[in-house]
Write a protein that holds these residues in place. Structure first.
Motif, PDB file in Angstrom:
ATOM      1  N   UNK A 174     -10.834 -35.361  -5.821  1.00  0.00           N
ATOM      2  CA  UNK A 174     -12.685 -34.909  -5.656  1.00  0.00           C
ATOM      3  C   UNK A 174     -13.588 -35.238  -6.023  1.00  0.00           C
ATOM      4  N   UNK A 175     -14.569 -35.522  -6.924  1.00  0.00           N
ATOM      5  CA  UNK A 175     -16.119 -35.824  -8.112  1.00  0.00           C
ATOM      6  C   UNK A 175     -16.319 -33.756  -7.348  1.00  0.00           C
ATOM      7  N   UNK A 176     -16.114 -33.718  -9.022  1.00  0.00           N
ATOM      8  CA  UNK A 176     -16.870 -31.959  -8.367  1.00  0.00           C
ATOM      9  C   UNK A 176     -18.352 -31.766  -8.808  1.00  0.00           C
ATOM     10  N   UNK A 177     -18.693 -31.005  -7.808  1.00  0.00           N
ATOM     11  CA  UNK A 177     -20.359 -30.919  -7.196  1.00  0.00           C
ATOM     12  C   UNK A 177     -20.742 -29.928  -7.961  1.00  0.00           C
ATOM     13  N   UNK A 178     -21.243 -29.431  -8.104  1.00  0.00           N
ATOM     14  CA  UNK A 178     -22.090 -28.203  -8.452  1.00  0.00           C
ATOM     15  C   UNK A 178     -22.132 -27.481  -7.449  1.00  0.00           C
ATOM     16  N   UNK A 179     -21.762 -25.764  -8.318  1.00  0.00           N
ATOM     17  CA  UNK A 179     -21.444 -24.973  -7.203  1.00  0.00           C
ATOM     18  C   UNK A 179     -22.772 -24.354  -6.437  1.00  0.00           C
ATOM     19  N   UNK A 180     -22.134 -24.753  -5.229  1.00  0.00           N
ATOM     20  CA  UNK A 180     -22.972 -24.003  -4.283  1.00  0.00           C
ATOM     21  C   UNK A 180     -24.112 -22.485  -4.042  1.00  0.00           C
ATOM     22  N   UNK A 181     -22.984 -21.996  -5.269  1.00  0.00           N
ATOM     23  CA  UNK A 181     -23.396 -20.567  -5.499  1.00  0.00           C
ATOM     24  C   UNK A 181     -23.065 -19.921  -6.730  1.00  0.00           C
ATOM     25  N   UNK A 182     -23.303 -19.452  -7.688  1.00  0.00           N
ATOM     26  CA  UNK A 182     -22.564 -19.152  -8.329  1.00  0.00           C
ATOM     27  C   UNK A 182     -21.139 -17.507  -8.054  1.00  0.00           C
ATOM     28  N   UNK A 183     -19.905 -17.993  -7.621  1.00  0.00           N
ATOM     29  CA  UNK A 183     -19.254 -16.815  -6.974  1.00  0.00           C
ATOM     30  C   UNK A 183     -18.174 -17.787  -6.339  1.00  0.00           C
ATOM     31  N   UNK A 184     -18.319 -18.722  -6.031  1.00  0.00           N
ATOM     32  CA  UNK A 184     -17.900 -20.155  -4.971  1.00  0.00           C
ATOM     33  C   UNK A 184     -16.822 -21.064  -5.784  1.00  0.00           C
ATOM     34  N   UNK A 185     -15.870 -21.701  -4.835  1.00  0.00           N
ATOM     35  CA  UNK A 185     -14.366 -21.913  -5.627  1.00  0.00           C
ATOM     36  C   UNK A 185     -14.807 -22.639  -6.629  1.00  0.00           C
ATOM     37  N   UNK A 186     -16.141 -23.733  -7.199  1.00  0.00           N
ATOM     38  CA  UNK A 186     -15.669 -24.640  -7.992  1.00  0.00           C
ATOM     39  C   UNK A 186     -16.516 -24.126  -8.890  1.00  0.00           C
ATOM     40  N   UNK A 187     -16.876 -22.740  -8.924  1.00  0.00           N
ATOM     41  CA  UNK A 187     -17.814 -21.797 -10.245  1.00  0.00           C
ATOM     42  C   UNK A 187     -16.171 -21.887 -10.970  1.00  0.00           C
ATOM     43  N   UNK A 188     -15.348 -20.869 -10.608  1.00  0.00           N
ATOM     44  CA  UNK A 188     -14.184 -20.663 -10.274  1.00  0.00           C
ATOM     45  C   UNK A 188     -13.337 -22.264 -11.259  1.00  0.00           C
TER      46      UNK A 188
END
Length: 319
Positions: free
Chosen positions: A74-88
């Protein structure tokens, strides 16, 4: 450089100590890094390849890339909110592995829909970052070229691994398979006593399709679908697959394998990707490029001649 997902306060450290080594992040996020490799952290826009297992906190598996026999990209998306999976994920580097617990209630409060049918407080992700290609806005063409080279290398590896994977499946399942010039292998479990179909005959078959990892991806049998958590109520009624065989209505390996059976017989078809979905894989599905397949087949009936068969199920192994 070594990383921490957050700058922890003394209170947070105390929380971690009583939660099995997990540290606390924003919006109820919990995380534990198992392997911490030096390097630059992942950033928005980077291309990543990762193996990932997603579970509920009741231990129900939602997704497992290891069962798919390939990592996810995947291309890393902007986190949807602070604390979602991609934040980590954006605090990890190539080679890192971690367990990440995303708080479902907090996600819902942040405007994310609650996943249907999932109970409990967390979705738990176990991730392993296999590769990272860093985004460089000043060298877009070079970035794309690196991604193309990545997929070519992955395809080459998958292609070379096909035969060993099929050989291992045969050995692990104690099968005696006959190999044909096309590359198809057929292991007869029950020798049929009825007529052998010819191209243009209508056939009725029960089938279960698997990856060589053992992951079931399709079946005509409702009990098998339920057991393997792929049951689709919208597909009811589950029934035998009826089709005119040898006419290209299904993948070539399925056609060829059924044509080698007799009515009443049961066989395991071991199908190389050249007789399945080839170097492209199945668009939008779990079958990747150069993926060999296994089909367990029961030939229920054969109707000679070009009779009109029931339309092929949309779930069937189509060409």
């Amino acid at each position: 450089m070594k990383k921490g997902l957050l700058i922890l306060s003394i209170a947070a450290l105390g929380f971690a100590a009583c939660n099995g080594g997990f540290k606390k992040g924003a919006s109820g996020l919990l995380y534990k890094i198992h392997e911490d490799v030096e390097g630059d952290s992942i950033k928005e826009g980077d291309f990543i390849s990762l193996n990932i297992i997603a579970k509920t906190d009741g231990d129900s598996v939602l997704y497992n890339s290891y069962e798919m026999d390939r990592a996810s990209q995947t291309f890393v998306p902007k986190p949807m909110y602070d604390g979602d999976l991609f934040t980590a994920v954006m605090k990890l580097t190539k080679g890192d592995s971690a367990t990440i617990k995303v708080d479902i209630d907090s996600a819902e409060k942040k405007g994310q829909p609650r996943p249907q049918g999932i109970k409990g407080k967390y979705i738990i992700y176990t991730v392993k970052i296999e590769d990272v290609i860093k985004k460089d806005t000043t060298k877009e063409q070079e970035f794309q070229s690196k991604i193309e080279a990545f997929f070519k290398a992955e395809g080459d590896r998958a292609k070379k691994a096909e035969t060993p994977k099929l050989d291992k499946y045969i050995k692990d399942n104690s099968l005696k398979a006959q190999k044909y010039p096309s590359g198809l292998q057929v292991a007869t479990l029950t020798e049929g006593t009825g007529v052998q179909p010819k191209p243009g005959d209508s056939v009725m078959v029960n089938y279960t399709g698997k990856l060589v990892s053992g992951k079931v991806f399709d079946t005509s049998l409702p009990e098998v679908a339920k057991k393997n958590n792929i049951y689709n109520p919208g597909r009811e009624p589950y029934t035998t697959l009826n089709l005119v065989i040898g006419q290209g209505n299904v993948i070539p390996g399925f056609d060829e394998g059924v044509l080698k059976m007799k009515k009443g017989g049961k066989s395991v078809l071991l199908i190389p990707s050249s007789l399945a979905y080839g170097e492209q894989g199945m668009q939008g599905g779990m079958i990747g490029p150069f993926t060999p397949l296994v089909f367990e087949i029961e030939l229920v009936n054969v109707v000679p001649g070009k009779g009109v068969a029931t339309p092929v199920s949309p779930e069937a192994p189509k060409k």
